[in-house]
Design an enzyme around this catalytic site. Structure first.
Site: not given
Length: 394
Positions: A80, A146
């Site tokens: 991500d 994250e």
């Protein structure tokens, strides 16, 4: 699509494939699928692990393992990325993965799709060098959660592994740790992070008649002054001094002749191993109570992580040695910077962080040198060689 085994020894093609997936948290946009196809072509057994929690977005994750025997050397990271911001600030398409003069541009190039591609390249090189015979296992723990709340990502994958009886022996997280040049810095721990939310209440009134009101602003200023002027520590052997920074103060008041009924502030403490979140909360409450007196206030906190340290020892030396072998530079062993998912992994095995140069992470025109990705793959390969020659078991 980078699934040719020979091509996977070079990280560029896979890094481009990953960048071309606009995986802004919590969207996956196909990034984990690209990675899974690449890993399966190398013989990794892959598990897609979607997790959910009420009030949060669903997040997909991936755990992949090559080999069935221990010890298990894990590479961890995230696909991500943060939003691009204003596209006018970019000179290239942030999701095209364009290479200009030997530099790969795109959101996630340094943080940290380039490092993930280097993970895979190192595994491919190691497997080829050893004719497919592994003296243990290599695994990848990759999350899509994250950059935001880190609720449905690494922490839940680790619980899934524990429930399955799957053990990680050591781990490298591929966050961009180097300030200016590859080889400068590795992270052997991180400071803790506490966010404080403080609201002080008063009574609204006219500024010309303060005796008819109760202004909460002066008390808030006293409370904030008390905590910002207090030196929490001088730093410790492996940590820089604890810092406390105010990020917002708001009264929601557009009128200059109105005393506001309340005022709110947000602050962030990045703390060394001289403190815990519990000890800091105790100090904050005692300080606020002393100043507030009978004034009504509310205080709450959000802890994003405690401080942690992988003490100097065999695994730190192993990674530092590999970095020096490849770059000629002995890296600083630092605990600076923000938080990472290493704060969760440290509860399961020794963990250090080493990745690309971080100067452009989260910025427009995020980028990394193609040569750095290739050298990073060599560093990760050297880590594997050193580790399996003399495994560190915990």
């Amino acid at each position: 699509m980078a699934t040719d085994v020979a091509a996977l020894k070079q990280p560029l093609a896979l890094a481009q494939d990953l960048i071309r997936c606009a995986s802004v948290t919590p969207a996956d946009a196909g990034a984990l699928g690209e990675l899974q196809r690449a890993l399966e072509s190398l013989g990794f057994v892959c598990h897609r692990l979607p997790f959910s929690q009420e009030g949060t977005a669903d997040v997909d994750n991936l755990y992949a393992r090559l080999g069935t025997e221990g010890p298990n050397f894990c590479f961890a990271g995230h696909t991500d990325v943060v939003p691009t911001g204003d596209l006018k600030g970019w000179t290239v398409d942030p999701f095209k993965g364009e290479v200009i003069d030997g530099v790969l541009f795109g959101r996630g190039a340094s943080d940290m799709k380039g490092a993930i591609a280097a993970f895979v390249a190192a595994a491919a090189r190691f497997k080829d060098k050893h004719n497919g015979k592994l003296p243990g296992s290599i695994s990848l723990l990759i999350t899509g959660d994250e950059e935001a709340y880190a609720i449905n990502g690494t922490v839940k994958v680790l619980q899934w592994l524990k429930d399955k009886g799957e053990k990680l022996d050591v781990c490298i997280v591929g966050e961009p740790t180097n300030p200016l040049k590859l080889g400068q810095m590795m992270k052997i721990g991180r400071r803790g992070s506490l966010v404080g939310y403080l609201t002080v209440f008063g009574t609204q009134g006219h500024t010309a008649y303060p005796q008819l009101a109760d202004n909460p602003v002066p008390r808030m200023l006293k409370m904030l002054t008390a905590i910002t002027e207090h030196k929490l520590d001088e730093g410790t052997a492996h940590f820089q001094p604890t810092t406390l920074e105010i990020s917002t103060i708001d009264v929601g008041n557009s009128a200059s002749n109105v005393i506001p009924p309340q005022i709110s502030a947000t602050f962030n403490i990045r703390f060394s191993d001289a403190h815990s979140s519990a000890s800091l909360i105790e100090w904050l409450k005692a300080t606020f109570d002393k100043i507030a007196g009978n004034t009504k206030y509310e205080f709450r906190t959000h802890i994003t992580g405690e401080s942690f340290l992988t003490p100097p020892g065999p695994f730190n030396d192993l990674v530092a040695g590999a970095v020096k072998d490849v770059t000629g530079t002995d890296p600083d062993r630092s605990t600076t910077g923000g938080t990472s998912d290493a704060r969760f992994i440290t509860k399961h095995c020794p963990v250090v962080e080493f990745g690309l140069v971080g100067q452009t992470m989260h910025k427009a025109d995020e980028r990394t040198a193609v040569a750095d990705m290739d050298q990073l793959a060599e560093i990760y390969l050297a880590c594997l060689e050193r580790y399996f020659a003399n495994p560190i078991r915990t």
